[in-house]
Design an enzyme around this catalytic site. Structure first.
Site, PDB file in Angstrom:
ATOM      1  N   ARG A  18      22.368 -24.826  20.525  1.00 37.89           N
ATOM      2  CA  ARG A  18      23.344 -25.926  20.499  1.00 37.89           C
ATOM      3  C   ARG A  18      24.514 -25.615  19.567  1.00 37.89           C
ATOM      4  O   ARG A  18      25.674 -25.772  19.971  1.00 37.89           O
ATOM      5  CB  ARG A  18      22.644 -27.237  20.142  1.00 37.89           C
ATOM      6  CG  ARG A  18      21.716 -27.741  21.261  1.00 37.89           C
ATOM      7  CD  ARG A  18      20.913 -28.944  20.820  1.00 37.89           C
ATOM      8  NE  ARG A  18      20.093 -28.624  19.645  1.00 37.89           N
ATOM      9  CZ  ARG A  18      19.444 -29.521  18.927  1.00 37.89           C
ATOM     10  NH1 ARG A  18      19.530 -30.807  19.233  1.00 37.89           N
ATOM     11  NH2 ARG A  18      18.715 -29.153  17.901  1.00 37.89           N
ATOM     12  N   ASN A  36      19.278 -31.021  23.713  1.00 34.53           N
ATOM     13  CA  ASN A  36      18.013 -30.415  24.140  1.00 34.53           C
ATOM     14  C   ASN A  36      17.237 -31.440  24.941  1.00 34.53           C
ATOM     15  O   ASN A  36      17.173 -32.602  24.547  1.00 34.53           O
ATOM     16  CB  ASN A  36      17.137 -30.080  22.914  1.00 34.53           C
ATOM     17  CG  ASN A  36      17.510 -28.764  22.273  1.00 34.53           C
ATOM     18  OD1 ASN A  36      18.230 -27.967  22.850  1.00 34.53           O
ATOM     19  ND2 ASN A  36      17.000 -28.549  21.080  1.00 34.53           N
TER      20      ASN A  36
END
Ligand SMILES: [Zn+2]
Ligand SMILES: [Zn+2]
Length: 763
Positions: A18, A36
């Site tokens: 990320r 996620n």
């Protein structure tokens, strides 16, 4: 301007994905978000540079990431969107993987040895590119509350790094510092003093405790061997770096890549003639040394202390003298100790000092052990650093569980076209190991959120793994042992494409129950999906005394002598080894001497005839000990013409074995390996040619022998046949559950013969 929804599948959680996308979006002036979820990473990106974004996504992914698929969909543009956000993880259906544990990264090492850094000499530093993962994670999504770090609230400094998208520790779930993180029970200098003082120290690592001592201290090594295990299994060594390892064993490019890779396995290196002299008790009589490099900050700090605490990282490249034995703390053949109280109880009387800490290990994982075979890496044991990375199957199917056999057990759970092979569990000889197997199944089910629809197990009805499979209340699928060995190699070919058609396989193994109820282990099988045909096998040898013969090679040598018609020599040749005349009578009368076509037992027979570990007092040896010593004697394999006979699919090596009676152990070892490989090639070639096949699968425990594997590989290549060796799972029974799972997936996908059908007539 366009907007894309981007789905990334693979090993993409807990590896800094990320923050990587965040940085990338900023660089390319894109807006949107990333999160996620149960399928991996989901992002939406909006702007002009979307093509560049997708290219960079694939090419610049973080070091621990493994991308299996990137899927994109055009979605409506969001007018007026500003910035790029990292959103909270979405729970729900979990279908993604957890990353394996990884060695300390270079950036963290630079901090560890920088006196001005706030993490200077802090034994638990890590970042998104390194550190513990699998062994500290309870469940997915992978977030701090689901890990062993849940009880360590971040201090303000760590919290600031964690929240800063520009920081290497942005969303690093296990991050910690001296102010807020775990603590080591003893100062590093005290631990090093104990090691240098000849004491045996238990050190808590990533997947469990090690027992460590100074490798040059013969008395300490002998003491460790006496306290921990009385058989001759070799101990692994840890040295500071490749330059240090290279003094002991030859490090080629492939070995270096393994040693220095983030998984940090134990790597077998061929011992140099001019290596520093080590005590015999480390690897008795073996030409190969198992060596690994430090992978936790605690390991690095021990070497740093021994080097006199130099500042900076230049010292990391220079050879260092400190050499440690680092062996799994698994006394009594039970699983590795992982808990602090458990270690104090189980290592009492073994370790002089126990060095632990307050970060729990949630699932145990032994060190992986690898060697370079025929130019590429092969597993001897698959554990820490590799579990639970998935292996891609040639085809998707219903979820199945497979539970292996008895020795070197692993379990395997499939989901779609992914097979999740567990870490090494061990031999199911005791209740504790069986419990570990059950835990491993439960843990895999939990972290993958998969409920298997069937369970595959070995054909052997008395294995504990079979009984466990039968206790689950699921449909059970029994798998013939050697069929599963060949299928394990076919399973991993999924990385290369769709399933192979009918394939000829040689399963060269110790013991497995045959489809005819006999003892198999040197098999030529034609495998086609869920079915197989036994085209041939090694000539049977009597196995006097049953299982004990696998640890007493002289017994197999006696069986070979009987086969040569020289049974009368048994009593005299093996007079010092035990009940030699009784063994002769067992063989001749066929009482408690079942025939076996096992390749491993032919190896044992050769060892017995050559006097290589022919006899261990009290049967204290371990299976494979003598063949490992035999392999160690080989420099240049030789071929004895006429050393074998082939008759009706049966390969008989009796002429080779008879010739060994005339020569010394080294010559015999070279002749046995070279001739066995040549004989196996000569045996398989007509069968391959008759079917128009140009590929052969090689599997089974004997393929852990690099000399044999390389001899076969080269022998087949010279005749235009490609030999496929196990690469993603061990050749021995540690890879069996993968093969069982792949046969089970195929049998659930199709109507066809039951998995164990064999047209070979019962013996
Ligand atoms: Zn790091
Ligand atoms: Zn902190």
């Amino acid at each position: 301007m366009r907007r894309l929804r981007v789905r990334v599948r693979g090993q993409v959680q807990g590896v800094g994905f990320r923050p990587f996308l965040y940085g990338l979006a900023h660089r390319l002036a894109l807006t949107g978000w990333v999160l996620n979820d149960g399928d991996g990473v989901l992002a939406e990106v909006q702007g002009d540079a979307l093509e560049r974004f997708l290219t960079a996504l694939a090419e610049e992914a973080p070091p621990l990431a493994r991308i299996d698929a990137i899927e994109t969909d055009a979605v409506p543009v969001q007018p007026g969107e500003a910035g790029f956000a990292i959103l909270a993880s979405q729970r729900g259906a979990v279908t993604t993987g957890i990353a394996p544990d990884a060695a300390v990264c270079p950036a963290c090492l630079a901090e560890l040895f920088n006196p001005k850094d706030r993490r200077y000499r802090y034994p638990f530093l890590n970042c998104t590119h390194c550190g513990p993962r699998f062994t500290i994670t309870r469940a997915l999504p992978y977030d701090r509350p689901q890990t062993a770090m849940a009880g360590f609230p971040l201090c303000p400094d760590c919290a600031a790094e964690y929240a800063d998208p520009a920081d290497r520790r942005f969303h690093a779930q296990p991050t910690a510092c001296p102010a807020c993180g775990p603590r080591l029970s003893h100062p590093i200098e005290e631990v090093l003093d104990a090691l240098r003082g000849g004491r045996i120290v238990a050190i808590k690592g990533l997947g469990g405790f090690h027992l460590a001592c100074d490798a040059f201290d013969a008395a300490a090594v002998e003491r460790l061997r006496a306290r921990k295990q009385r058989n001759g299994k070799p101990f692994a060594l840890m040295v500071a770096n490749t330059a240090s390892a290279d003094r002991f064993g030859a490090v080629g490019a492939a070995e270096r890549a393994l040693l220095e890779g983030v998984a940090r396995p134990v790597v077998l290196l061929r011992r140099r003639d001019d290596a520093p002299t080590l005590p015999d008790a480390i690897a008795p009589g073996l030409a190969w040394l198992g060596m690994m490099l430090p992978y936790t900050p605690i390991h690095h700090l021990l070497f740093h202390e021994a080097a006199g605490r130099p500042d900076g990282t230049a010292w990391l490249e220079r050879p260092q003298d400190l050499t440690l034995v680092m062996t799994s703390a698994n006394p009594g053949g039970e699983p590795l100790a992982i808990g602090n109280a458990e270690a104090r109880r189980r290592l009492d009387g073994i370790a002089d000092l126990i060095v632990d800490h307050d970060r729990d290990i949630l699932i145990r994982a032994d060190d992986s052990v690898m060697r370079v075979v025929a130019g590429a890496p092969a597993f001897l044991r698959r554990g820490r650093g590799h579990a639970p990375a998935s292996i891609r199957l040639p085809r998707s199917g219903p979820p199945v569980l497979a539970v292996g056999a008895h020795q070197k057990a692993t379990v395997c759970l499939t989901r779609g076209n992914e097979a999740f092979l567990s870490q090494h569990i061990g031999d199911l000889d005791n209740a504790a190991t069986l419990e570990f197997l059950e835990e491993s199944v439960a843990h895999l089910r939990r972290i993958l959120a998969v409920e298997p629809v069937a369970v595959a197990h070995d054909l052997h009805p008395d294995f504990q793994s079979t009984r466990f499979a039968e206790s689950l209340g699921l449909p059970t699928l029994p798998m013939q042992h050697h069929h599963a060995h060949i299928a394990a190699v076919l399973a991993e070919q999924g990385e290369a494409g769709p399933p192979l058609g009918p394939t000829l396989g040689l399963a060269l193994d110790g013991f497995g129950l045959g489809a005819d109820g006999g003892s198999w282990g040197g098999e030529m099988l034609l495998v086609d999906g869920t079915g197989f045909t036994r085209l041939g096998h090694l000539a049977p040898l009597a196995q006097p005394g049953g299982d004990v013969a696998a640890r007493q090679p002289w017994r197999m040598a006696a069986a070979a002598l009987a086969r040569m018609g020289r049974g009368a020599e048994i009593a005299e040749r093996f007079a010092g080894c035990g009940p030699a005349d009784g063994v002769r009578r067992m063989i001749e009368a066929g009482i408690n001497a079942p025939p076996t076509s096992s390749c491993g037992r032919w190896f044992d027979a050769a060892c017995g005839l050559l006097g290589v570990r022919a006899f261990s007092p009290g049967g204290a040896g371990f299976e494979g000990e003598a063949p490992m010593a035999l392999e160690s004697l080989v420099r240049h394999p030789t071929v004895l013409e006429g050393g074998w006979r082939i008759d009706g699919g049966v390969l008989d090596l009796t002429p080779l074995l008879e010739s060994l009676l005339q020569i010394n152990a080294r010559e015999g070892a070279e002749r046995f390996h070279g001739t066995l490989a040549a004989a196996l090639v000569a045996w398989a070639l007509p069968e391959l040619a008759a079917r128009g096949l140009d590929r052969v699968v090689l599997s089974g425990g004997c393929l852990m022998n690099a000399v044999l594997a390389e001899g076969l590989s080269a022998g087949f290549a010279a005749r235009g046949v490609t030999a496929l060796l196990p690469r993603r799972a061990p050749a021995n029974d540690g890879g069996l559950s993968l093969g069982q799972a792949w046969i089970a997936v195929q049998s659930l996908l199709q109507e066809g013969p039951p998995p164990c059908a064999s047209p070979f007539p019962p013996a």
